[in-house]
Design an enzyme around this catalytic site. Structure first.
Site, PDB file in Angstrom:
ATOM      1  N   GLU A  16       0.853  -1.200   0.000  1.00  0.00           N
ATOM      2  CA  GLU A  16       0.000   0.000   0.000  1.00  0.00           C
ATOM      3  C   GLU A  16       0.887   1.247   0.000  1.00  0.00           C
ATOM      4  O   GLU A  16       1.871   1.314   0.724  1.00  0.00           O
ATOM      5  CB  GLU A  16      -0.887   0.003   1.252  1.00  0.00           C
ATOM      6  CG  GLU A  16      -1.790   1.212   1.328  1.00  0.00           C
ATOM      7  CD  GLU A  16      -2.777   1.118   2.469  1.00  0.00           C
ATOM      8  OE1 GLU A  16      -3.535   0.136   2.540  1.00  0.00           O
ATOM      9  OE2 GLU A  16      -2.786   2.049   3.301  1.00  0.00           O
ATOM     10  N   TYR A  48      -6.654   7.107  -0.408  1.00  0.00           N
ATOM     11  CA  TYR A  48      -7.428   8.254  -0.895  1.00  0.00           C
ATOM     12  C   TYR A  48      -7.871   9.004   0.344  1.00  0.00           C
ATOM     13  O   TYR A  48      -8.543   8.439   1.210  1.00  0.00           O
ATOM     14  CB  TYR A  48      -8.628   7.688  -1.643  1.00  0.00           C
ATOM     15  CG  TYR A  48      -9.520   8.657  -2.388  1.00  0.00           C
ATOM     16  CD1 TYR A  48      -9.777   8.459  -3.734  1.00  0.00           C
ATOM     17  CD2 TYR A  48     -10.147   9.731  -1.747  1.00  0.00           C
ATOM     18  CE1 TYR A  48     -10.618   9.305  -4.436  1.00  0.00           C
ATOM     19  CE2 TYR A  48     -10.989  10.584  -2.447  1.00  0.00           C
ATOM     20  CZ  TYR A  48     -11.223  10.363  -3.784  1.00  0.00           C
ATOM     21  OH  TYR A  48     -12.068  11.200  -4.479  1.00  0.00           O
ATOM     22  N   ASP A 109     -13.046   7.911   7.879  1.00  0.00           N
ATOM     23  CA  ASP A 109     -13.205   8.226   9.308  1.00  0.00           C
ATOM     24  C   ASP A 109     -14.146   9.400   9.520  1.00  0.00           C
ATOM     25  O   ASP A 109     -14.095  10.376   8.781  1.00  0.00           O
ATOM     26  CB  ASP A 109     -11.836   8.539   9.929  1.00  0.00           C
ATOM     27  CG  ASP A 109     -11.051   7.267  10.184  1.00  0.00           C
ATOM     28  OD1 ASP A 109     -11.674   6.262  10.604  1.00  0.00           O
ATOM     29  OD2 ASP A 109      -9.839   7.264   9.956  1.00  0.00           O
ATOM     30  N   HIS A 147     -13.621  -2.613  14.928  1.00  0.00           N
ATOM     31  CA  HIS A 147     -13.574  -1.190  14.579  1.00  0.00           C
ATOM     32  C   HIS A 147     -13.838  -0.378  15.857  1.00  0.00           C
ATOM     33  O   HIS A 147     -14.691  -0.762  16.666  1.00  0.00           O
ATOM     34  CB  HIS A 147     -14.645  -0.880  13.514  1.00  0.00           C
ATOM     35  CG  HIS A 147     -14.563   0.512  13.003  1.00  0.00           C
ATOM     36  ND1 HIS A 147     -15.217   1.569  13.603  1.00  0.00           N
ATOM     37  CD2 HIS A 147     -13.878   1.038  11.956  1.00  0.00           C
ATOM     38  CE1 HIS A 147     -14.942   2.683  12.931  1.00  0.00           C
ATOM     39  NE2 HIS A 147     -14.140   2.389  11.923  1.00  0.00           N
ATOM     40  N   LYS A 163     -21.274  -6.542   4.575  1.00  0.00           N
ATOM     41  CA  LYS A 163     -20.483  -5.996   3.457  1.00  0.00           C
ATOM     42  C   LYS A 163     -20.225  -7.087   2.420  1.00  0.00           C
ATOM     43  O   LYS A 163     -20.256  -6.833   1.221  1.00  0.00           O
ATOM     44  CB  LYS A 163     -19.139  -5.436   3.958  1.00  0.00           C
ATOM     45  CG  LYS A 163     -19.268  -4.138   4.713  1.00  0.00           C
ATOM     46  CD  LYS A 163     -17.976  -3.312   4.727  1.00  0.00           C
ATOM     47  CE  LYS A 163     -17.008  -3.707   5.785  1.00  0.00           C
ATOM     48  NZ  LYS A 163     -16.005  -2.638   6.048  1.00  0.00           N
ATOM     49  N   GLN A 174      -7.155  -4.127   9.051  1.00  0.00           N
ATOM     50  CA  GLN A 174      -6.436  -3.064   9.730  1.00  0.00           C
ATOM     51  C   GLN A 174      -5.135  -3.670  10.262  1.00  0.00           C
ATOM     52  O   GLN A 174      -5.062  -4.886  10.494  1.00  0.00           O
ATOM     53  CB  GLN A 174      -7.319  -2.590  10.911  1.00  0.00           C
ATOM     54  CG  GLN A 174      -6.756  -1.517  11.778  1.00  0.00           C
ATOM     55  CD  GLN A 174      -6.624  -0.236  10.993  1.00  0.00           C
ATOM     56  OE1 GLN A 174      -5.638  -0.061  10.266  1.00  0.00           O
ATOM     57  NE2 GLN A 174      -7.604   0.636  11.101  1.00  0.00           N
TER      58      GLN A 174
HETATM   59  P1  FAD Z   1     -17.776   0.576   7.654  1.00  0.00           P
HETATM   60  O1  FAD Z   1     -17.680  -0.766   7.061  1.00  0.00           O
HETATM   61  O2  FAD Z   1     -18.919   1.435   7.244  1.00  0.00           O
HETATM   62  O3  FAD Z   1     -17.783   0.378   9.251  1.00  0.00           O
HETATM   63  C1  FAD Z   1     -17.693   1.486  10.151  1.00  0.00           C
HETATM   64  C2  FAD Z   1     -18.426   1.148  11.443  1.00  0.00           C
HETATM   65  O4  FAD Z   1     -19.830   1.041  11.193  1.00  0.00           O
HETATM   66  C3  FAD Z   1     -18.029  -0.196  12.067  1.00  0.00           C
HETATM   67  O5  FAD Z   1     -18.125  -0.060  13.459  1.00  0.00           O
HETATM   68  C4  FAD Z   1     -19.074  -1.164  11.520  1.00  0.00           C
HETATM   69  O6  FAD Z   1     -19.254  -2.303  12.362  1.00  0.00           O
HETATM   70  C5  FAD Z   1     -20.316  -0.281  11.475  1.00  0.00           C
HETATM   71  N1  FAD Z   1     -21.239  -0.626  10.381  1.00  0.00           N
HETATM   72  C6  FAD Z   1     -20.887  -1.011   9.117  1.00  0.00           C
HETATM   73  N2  FAD Z   1     -21.985  -1.170   8.352  1.00  0.00           N
HETATM   74  C7  FAD Z   1     -23.051  -0.859   9.137  1.00  0.00           C
HETATM   75  C8  FAD Z   1     -24.446  -0.819   8.905  1.00  0.00           C
HETATM   76  N3  FAD Z   1     -24.978  -1.110   7.695  1.00  0.00           N
HETATM   77  N4  FAD Z   1     -25.252  -0.438   9.948  1.00  0.00           N
HETATM   78  C9  FAD Z   1     -24.730  -0.125  11.162  1.00  0.00           C
HETATM   79  N5  FAD Z   1     -23.403  -0.158  11.436  1.00  0.00           N
HETATM   80  C10 FAD Z   1     -22.566  -0.524  10.441  1.00  0.00           C
HETATM   81  N6  FAD Z   1      -9.606   5.748   5.165  1.00  0.00           N
HETATM   82  C11 FAD Z   1      -9.483   6.736   4.231  1.00  0.00           C
HETATM   83  O7  FAD Z   1     -10.017   7.823   4.410  1.00  0.00           O
HETATM   84  N7  FAD Z   1      -8.763   6.533   3.070  1.00  0.00           N
HETATM   85  C12 FAD Z   1      -8.159   5.358   2.802  1.00  0.00           C
HETATM   86  O8  FAD Z   1      -7.516   5.207   1.754  1.00  0.00           O
HETATM   87  C13 FAD Z   1      -8.273   4.282   3.756  1.00  0.00           C
HETATM   88  N8  FAD Z   1      -7.733   3.064   3.528  1.00  0.00           N
HETATM   89  C14 FAD Z   1      -7.937   2.037   4.423  1.00  0.00           C
HETATM   90  C15 FAD Z   1      -7.443   0.753   4.129  1.00  0.00           C
HETATM   91  C16 FAD Z   1      -7.635  -0.304   5.009  1.00  0.00           C
HETATM   92  C17 FAD Z   1      -7.113  -1.690   4.650  1.00  0.00           C
HETATM   93  C18 FAD Z   1      -8.321  -0.082   6.240  1.00  0.00           C
HETATM   94  C19 FAD Z   1      -8.504  -1.219   7.232  1.00  0.00           C
HETATM   95  C20 FAD Z   1      -8.811   1.188   6.543  1.00  0.00           C
HETATM   96  C21 FAD Z   1      -8.644   2.256   5.655  1.00  0.00           C
HETATM   97  N9  FAD Z   1      -9.152   3.524   5.894  1.00  0.00           N
HETATM   98  C22 FAD Z   1      -9.023   4.538   4.962  1.00  0.00           C
HETATM   99  C23 FAD Z   1      -9.794   3.822   7.186  1.00  0.00           C
HETATM  100  C24 FAD Z   1     -11.332   3.607   7.173  1.00  0.00           C
HETATM  101  O9  FAD Z   1     -11.923   4.574   6.329  1.00  0.00           O
HETATM  102  C25 FAD Z   1     -11.809   3.751   8.628  1.00  0.00           C
HETATM  103  O10 FAD Z   1     -11.360   2.659   9.389  1.00  0.00           O
HETATM  104  C26 FAD Z   1     -13.298   4.020   8.817  1.00  0.00           C
HETATM  105  O11 FAD Z   1     -13.506   4.464  10.166  1.00  0.00           O
HETATM  106  C27 FAD Z   1     -14.200   2.810   8.606  1.00  0.00           C
HETATM  107  O12 FAD Z   1     -14.237   2.441   7.308  1.00  0.00           O
HETATM  108  P2  FAD Z   1     -15.014   1.077   6.868  1.00  0.00           P
HETATM  109  O13 FAD Z   1     -14.990   1.069   5.410  1.00  0.00           O
HETATM  110  O14 FAD Z   1     -14.472  -0.089   7.595  1.00  0.00           O
HETATM  111  O15 FAD Z   1     -16.476   1.439   7.422  1.00  0.00           O
END
Ligand code: FAD
Length: 294
Positions: A16, A48, A109, A147, A163, A174
């Site tokens: 990455e 991103y 985030d 998370h 998902k 993570q």
């Molecule tokens: P989600 O899958 O939406 O989850 C977030 C929270 O909501 C979790 O607690 C989950 O359990 C809960 N949740 C999920 N779906 C639902 C639902 N339908 N209803 C209720 N609750 C739900 N951030 C960036 O800005 N840019 C990047 O390039 C980036 N790259 C990353 C790469 C990796 C490999 C990882 C692990 C993280 C990265 N992140 C990045 C950080 C990421 O955006 C954060 O961790 C963010 O807080 C959560 O993203 P997510 O896609 O896991 O969210």
């Protein structure tokens, strides 16, 4: 190539990188990629920055260059927290036009000071949006130590399964510094019926500020063994870097022996470290491809 297909034949080793920060020399990323492409990773993903700005254009351009200039498969990250559906479609159209086949669909985030302005509440909404309209291979994030917003491991796993049901093809974790969290999470994910590849995200820790930030942001636990390394070498940059490399190699060795689907190395745009780690584990990856265990 769609990244999910890579796992059919081998233990995947991916990297990455992040786009250059504003006000820095844009060409530096290509010096980094010149060096990283030497190790022929299975793919390189490009982060991103959520919150708009020009970082998205850079992500698309770099992901496209990784494919075209370096002949390495690429993945573009896409956080949706601030995107309208129209903006998401514009970015996805552009990714498609650049020949990019893989998107890491993320929420991004939440910020304490401002409310999110986008049309997507969760990464799963973006995954559904993509799968209904495009032919991308979709990756998603997962969290061996759950998370930080999740109230329990069960809840976290329930939404992860959601998902996957929405169409995620491949997961990346993570970072974690204690393999027991990954192995335990992996087992629970399989019991929950999540049967897509799960790559272990490994971050070689090479300075103290970096790990303090990660602990604050991601809630990663520091095992005693790791704290002792940090305390012993924190005032010697070279020793801490080398200890961080050794620690990551140790983690990866155990994960490969356990039959992990793949290793995703958070390079922090530091090719020296990535190359040292790859050199140490290259032969393990090829042996393991015949004897997967997990
Ligand atoms: P989600 O899958 O939406 O989850 C977030 C929270 O909501 C979790 O607690 C989950 O359990 C809960 N949740 C999920 N779906 C639902 C639902 N339908 N209803 C209720 N609750 C739900 N951030 C960036 O800005 N840019 C990047 O390039 C980036 N790259 C990353 C790469 C990796 C490999 C990882 C692990 C993280 C990265 N992140 C990045 C950080 C990421 O955006 C954060 O961790 C963010 O807080 C959560 O993203 P997510 O896609 O896991 O969210």
């Amino acid at each position: 190539m769609k990244t999910a297909e890579l796992f059919e034949h081998k233990t995947v080793f991916s990297l990455e990188v992040f786009p250059p920060k504003p006000d820095t020399d844009e060409s530096v990323i290509y010096d980094t990629l010149d060096e990283l492409s030497d190790i022929s990773p299975d793919f390189i993903s490009v982060t991103y920055g959520a919150g708009g700005g020009h970082s998205g254009c850079k992500t698309i351009q770099i992901a496209s260059d990784i494919k075209e200039r370096y002949g390495v498969e690429s993945v573009a990250h896409l956080p949706c927290i601030d995107l309208t559906k129209e903006q998401a479609a514009e970015i996805l159209d552009s990714l498609q036009a650049h020949g990019i086949e893989n998107v890491l669909a993320l929420r991004g985030d939440r910020r304490e000071d401002t409310a999110a302005e986008g049309d997507f509440r969760h990464a799963s909404d973006l995954i559904t949006f993509i799968k209904e309209r495009y032919d991308f291979n979709v990756l998603a994030a997962c969290y061996p130590e759950i998370h930080p917003e999740s109230t329990s491991a069960v809840d976290d796993l329930k939404w992860l399964r959601h998902k996957v049901d929405c169409g995620a093809d491949h997961l990346i974790t993570q970072l974690f510094l204690d393999n027991k969290y990954f192995l335990d999470f992996h087992e629970k994910a399989r019991i929950a019926g999540i049967d897509i590849p799960i790559e272990a995200g490994i971050m070689p820790v090479t300075n103290k500020r970096q790990i303090e930030r990660m602990v604050k942001l991601c809630g990663v636990q520091l095992p005693k063994k790791f704290v002792r390394v940090l305390e012993r070498y924190e005032h010697n940059d070279t020793a801490l870097r080398d200890a961080g490399i050794a620690y990551a190699i140790d983690q990866i060795t155990e994960l490969i022996a356990e039959g992990v689907d793949g290793i995703h190395l958070y390079t922090m745009n530091y090719p020296y470290v990535a190359k040292k780690i790859f050199a140490a584990v290259e032969s393990l990856i090829s042996v393991n491809s015949c004897t997967a265990a997990l």
